[in-house]
Design a protein around this motif. Structure first.
Motif, PDB file in Angstrom:
ATOM      1  N   TYR A 133      40.076  25.975  29.091  1.00 27.65           N
ATOM      2  CA  TYR A 133      40.343  27.106  29.942  1.00 27.65           C
ATOM      3  C   TYR A 133      39.094  27.356  30.778  1.00 27.65           C
ATOM      4  CZ  TYR A 133      42.896  31.539  30.651  1.00 27.65           C
ATOM      5  OH  TYR A 133      43.617  32.573  31.163  1.00 27.65           O
ATOM      6  N   HIS A 134      39.025  26.744  31.942  1.00 25.50           N
ATOM      7  CA  HIS A 134      37.836  26.979  32.759  1.00 25.50           C
ATOM      8  C   HIS A 134      38.212  27.182  34.225  1.00 25.50           C
ATOM      9  CE1 HIS A 134      37.193  22.838  34.488  1.00 25.50           C
ATOM     10  NE2 HIS A 134      38.135  22.618  33.600  1.00 25.50           N
ATOM     11  N   ALA A 135      37.485  28.073  34.875  1.00 27.16           N
ATOM     12  CA  ALA A 135      37.895  28.561  36.200  1.00 27.16           C
ATOM     13  C   ALA A 135      36.925  28.184  37.298  1.00 27.16           C
ATOM     14  CB  ALA A 135      38.039  30.082  36.150  1.00 27.16           C
ATOM     15  N   ASP A 136      35.958  27.328  36.975  1.00 26.47           N
ATOM     16  CA  ASP A 136      34.912  27.062  37.959  1.00 26.47           C
ATOM     17  C   ASP A 136      35.363  26.165  39.110  1.00 26.47           C
ATOM     18  OD1 ASP A 136      35.027  25.176  35.957  1.00 26.47           O
ATOM     19  OD2 ASP A 136      32.870  24.863  35.821  1.00 26.47           O
ATOM     20  N   ASN A 137      36.543  25.537  39.005  1.00 29.95           N
ATOM     21  CA  ASN A 137      37.162  24.899  40.171  1.00 29.95           C
ATOM     22  C   ASN A 137      38.292  25.762  40.729  1.00 29.95           C
ATOM     23  OD1 ASN A 137      36.499  21.978  38.475  1.00 29.95           O
ATOM     24  ND2 ASN A 137      36.026  22.069  40.660  1.00 29.95           N
ATOM     25  N   VAL A 138      39.083  26.333  39.855  1.00 26.97           N
ATOM     26  CA  VAL A 138      40.245  27.117  40.299  1.00 26.97           C
ATOM     27  C   VAL A 138      39.817  28.309  41.159  1.00 26.97           C
ATOM     28  CG1 VAL A 138      42.088  28.630  39.521  1.00 26.97           C
ATOM     29  CG2 VAL A 138      41.785  26.428  38.425  1.00 26.97           C
ATOM     30  N   ALA A 139      38.802  29.024  40.717  1.00 22.80           N
ATOM     31  CA  ALA A 139      38.384  30.226  41.453  1.00 22.80           C
ATOM     32  C   ALA A 139      37.930  29.887  42.876  1.00 22.80           C
ATOM     33  CB  ALA A 139      37.313  30.990  40.684  1.00 22.80           C
ATOM     34  N   PRO A 140      37.007  28.929  43.077  1.00 22.25           N
ATOM     35  CA  PRO A 140      36.641  28.606  44.467  1.00 22.25           C
ATOM     36  C   PRO A 140      37.800  28.029  45.273  1.00 22.25           C
ATOM     37  CG  PRO A 140      35.419  27.203  42.912  1.00 22.25           C
ATOM     38  CD  PRO A 140      36.109  28.260  42.108  1.00 22.25           C
ATOM     39  N   SER A 141      38.635  27.192  44.681  1.00 23.53           N
ATOM     40  CA  SER A 141      39.737  26.607  45.458  1.00 23.53           C
ATOM     41  C   SER A 141      40.693  27.699  45.926  1.00 23.53           C
ATOM     42  CB  SER A 141      40.488  25.569  44.622  1.00 23.53           C
ATOM     43  OG  SER A 141      41.500  24.964  45.397  1.00 23.53           O
ATOM     44  N   LEU A 142      40.958  28.664  45.073  1.00 26.40           N
ATOM     45  CA  LEU A 142      41.876  29.751  45.430  1.00 26.40           C
ATOM     46  C   LEU A 142      41.236  30.764  46.363  1.00 26.40           C
ATOM     47  CD1 LEU A 142      44.636  31.199  44.838  1.00 26.40           C
ATOM     48  CD2 LEU A 142      43.455  32.393  42.981  1.00 26.40           C
ATOM     49  N   LEU A 143      39.968  31.136  46.076  1.00 19.96           N
ATOM     50  CA  LEU A 143      39.359  32.286  46.744  1.00 19.96           C
ATOM     51  C   LEU A 143      38.293  31.915  47.778  1.00 19.96           C
ATOM     52  CD1 LEU A 143      38.847  34.283  43.407  1.00 19.96           C
ATOM     53  CD2 LEU A 143      40.736  34.573  45.027  1.00 19.96           C
ATOM     54  N   GLY A 144      37.841  30.661  47.745  1.00 17.42           N
ATOM     55  CA  GLY A 144      36.833  30.209  48.704  1.00 17.42           C
ATOM     56  C   GLY A 144      35.423  30.624  48.342  1.00 17.42           C
ATOM     57  N   GLY A 145      34.450  30.027  49.015  1.00 19.20           N
ATOM     58  CA  GLY A 145      33.045  30.392  48.836  1.00 19.20           C
ATOM     59  C   GLY A 145      32.475  29.968  47.493  1.00 19.20           C
ATOM     60  N   VAL A 146      31.371  30.619  47.137  1.00 21.77           N
ATOM     61  CA  VAL A 146      30.770  30.400  45.817  1.00 21.77           C
ATOM     62  C   VAL A 146      31.364  31.432  44.872  1.00 21.77           C
ATOM     63  CG1 VAL A 146      28.650  30.449  44.450  1.00 21.77           C
ATOM     64  CG2 VAL A 146      28.588  29.598  46.805  1.00 21.77           C
ATOM     65  N   GLN A 147      31.971  30.977  43.804  1.00 19.16           N
ATOM     66  CA  GLN A 147      32.582  31.886  42.840  1.00 19.16           C
ATOM     67  C   GLN A 147      31.892  31.727  41.494  1.00 19.16           C
ATOM     68  OE1 GLN A 147      35.068  34.134  43.378  1.00 19.16           O
ATOM     69  NE2 GLN A 147      35.432  33.566  45.530  1.00 19.16           N
ATOM     70  N   VAL A 148      31.608  32.860  40.869  1.00 19.74           N
ATOM     71  CA  VAL A 148      30.972  32.848  39.544  1.00 19.74           C
ATOM     72  C   VAL A 148      31.923  33.481  38.538  1.00 19.74           C
ATOM     73  CG1 VAL A 148      29.014  33.646  38.153  1.00 19.74           C
ATOM     74  CG2 VAL A 148      28.674  33.070  40.554  1.00 19.74           C
ATOM     75  N   ILE A 149      32.108  32.821  37.415  1.00 15.19           N
ATOM     76  CA  ILE A 149      32.918  33.391  36.338  1.00 15.19           C
ATOM     77  C   ILE A 149      31.951  33.974  35.318  1.00 15.19           C
ATOM     78  CG2 ILE A 149      34.635  32.949  34.546  1.00 15.19           C
ATOM     79  CD1 ILE A 149      34.320  30.513  37.375  1.00 15.19           C
ATOM     80  N   ARG A 150      31.760  35.297  35.420  1.00 14.53           N
ATOM     81  CA  ARG A 150      30.823  35.937  34.490  1.00 14.53           C
ATOM     82  C   ARG A 150      31.346  35.877  33.070  1.00 14.53           C
ATOM     83  NH1 ARG A 150      30.112  40.098  31.430  1.00 14.53           N
ATOM     84  NH2 ARG A 150      32.047  41.098  32.044  1.00 14.53           N
ATOM     85  N   SER A 151      32.633  36.133  32.940  1.00 14.73           N
ATOM     86  CA  SER A 151      33.226  36.211  31.611  1.00 14.73           C
ATOM     87  C   SER A 151      34.658  35.695  31.670  1.00 14.73           C
ATOM     88  CB  SER A 151      33.187  37.673  31.150  1.00 14.73           C
ATOM     89  OG  SER A 151      34.185  37.947  30.194  1.00 14.73           O
ATOM     90  N   TYR A 152      35.083  35.056  30.575  1.00 13.22           N
ATOM     91  CA  TYR A 152      36.475  34.597  30.484  1.00 13.22           C
ATOM     92  C   TYR A 152      37.345  35.594  29.737  1.00 13.22           C
ATOM     93  CZ  TYR A 152      35.578  30.034  32.522  1.00 13.22           C
ATOM     94  OH  TYR A 152      35.279  29.033  33.403  1.00 13.22           O
TER      95      TYR A 152
END
Lengths: 305, 305
Positions: A133-152
């Motif tokens: 369960y990791h969002a470090d590709n999904v978040a930028p692909s969906l939302l653009g830019g540099v995305q940081v996942i502080r917490s899952y």
């Protein structure tokens, strides 16, 4: 009918394993979605990759199903996927599919969810593909830019604006790395010393993006955890690193779990010379390598028709 | 003759173990330094703490000697130290001494070094006191503000400006914690999962300071490594935490290795009520506790006469 573009993305950015990523403009995939008169999810076409047409085995349809379940709707869809880069290249192929699929369906349904809310559904698809369960590709692909996942848990994601205008070189030597396999190579425990150094670099990276300090960026984009184990699976890794740093790259590392590599450049760096040297390097040993020159994508998924 | 003020400081800031700290305006120590006609370092007076007068056993003189060695000078000094907070309180007492001492001597010698260059000498003193080479108190006490130590080898330190105006409450229940002892309690290895969560919070903290997002700040100031082992040595830790968070603190944790705690507040929080409740809490169990209301110090060491 709607057709969307979902950008590829670079996860980890050196020091931020499973924690951050950025999207790129030049590669990605197109997903076309049409409403069906029944309740089925049907994948009609997959171009550019050898992936399952079974809706229970494909990240796009798994993500869509998760969204539909949340809406308690049984609307069916026809889906076509056109990939412009290979799965297993370390550029977030499954994440693009998952993000693009839920974004497209949400648009067709007149946006029952805000863009940020789609992340949870896209994550369900990504979790199937990479067995984690990791969002470090999904978040930028969906939302653009540099995305940081502080917490899952709870999921807490934020975007970091980059003060410097940076270009990115993506170097893909054509060997396949399976994310799930690659994750198994990583240690389950690390020393406090290593962890401390890593979060010093994470702090440096975020600060450098904010103030546009590219010297600090170059020092901070460093990885003490995944790079040491993963780089041996990437042909000519050290040579490529030497080339781009020599030509002024302000940050180089493995993209996700590889084999792709990324190199950031500001105006002082020489991208063209880097491309020439890297092309020459792989030609000399007769190895197939694709090189993309891109900008950071600031938009995320977008409707193209 | 010169007299300087060296501020106390809060290390770790929750998630940034050994990596970051900030200085505070309301407490610190005064150090007075005078040139001697000979080559001796003589400590004439120490007020407020029971520390060694032997120049080879005191952080202030060890730090000064390190600076003098770098200058290849044999100038001697008389030194007086007046501490306004106790050593072992978790507010960087040894760091204040080390920072203030080298700052004072550098001023008296007409600044052969830039302020940033003094850090290496102050670190030598700090290393003696805490049996480890860490700069998360020394850097803020010397340079002011929020200081991050990205790397120790090579030493790379940067300052993060805070967009929000924050006040800080320092709560010192009067039990002594020895930093060197306290460090031994920490695990030498941590799980990847914990490390990942910690650097997610580090990223959140730096970003929150930059954009002034105090909701994110509150979530990010969290510690999965030192707090779980250290909090049991701090009387009423959980109760104090509950009180300040209830009254709107935007970040609470142990200051350094404790027993002091810090709580950040923006204008929406109720500091006065927090002070009342915490005072009441310790009075009820007849425990001595000092509470300081302070601003973040932005200056670092400064000449006062």
């Amino acid at each position: 009918m709607i057709k969307v573009f979902a950008p590829a993305s670079v996860a980890n950015i050196g020091c931020g394993y499973d924690t951050m990523g950025f999207a790129v403009t030049e590669i990605g995939e197109e997903i076309q979605v049409t409403k069906r008169p029944d309740d089925k999810l049907v994948i009609n076409e997959i171009v550019g990759a050898d992936l399952s047409y079974n809706p229970e085995q494909n990240v796009a349809t798994i993500a869509i199903q998760s969204l539909l379940d949340a809406l308690r709707t049984t609307q069916g869809f026809d889906i076509s996927i056109h990939k412009f880069f290979k799965p297993g290249s370390g550029l977030g192929s499954s994440a693009s599919s998952a993000a693009g699929a839920v974004f497209a369906v949400n648009e067709l349904l007149n946006r029952p969810f805000k863009r940020e809310e789609l992340l949870q559904f896209a994550l369900e698809g990504e979790a199937f593909a990479s067995s984690s369960y990791h969002a470090d590709n999904v978040a930028p692909s969906l939302l653009g830019g540099v995305q940081v996942i502080r917490s899952y848990n709870p999921l807490d994601v934020f975007r970091v604006e980059m003060k410097s205008k940076l270009e990115v070189l993506l170097i893909f030597p054509d060997v396949e790395v399976k994310t799930a396999e690659s994750k198994k190579l990583l240690p389950t425990n690390i020393s406090m010393q290593t962890a401390r150094n890593q979060w010093g670099n994470v702090a440096g990276l975020i600060h450098a993006f904010h103030i546009g300090d590219n010297k600090l960026l170059r020092s901070s984009i460093m990885d003490l955890i995944a790079e040491p184990v993963r780089k041996s699976a990437i042909p000519k890794y050290e040579e490529v690193k030497r080339i781009v740093l020599q030509h002024g790259s302000v940050g180089f590392n493995i993209s996700g779990s590889g084999p792709s590599m990324f190199a950031l450049f500001d105006l002082d760096g020489d991208i063209e010379q880097s491309i020439d040297d890297i092309s020459g390097l792989y030609q000399d040993c007769d190895f197939d390598c694709k090189i993309y020159r891109s900008k950071i994508d600031l938009v995320g998924c977008k409707v193209i028709s």
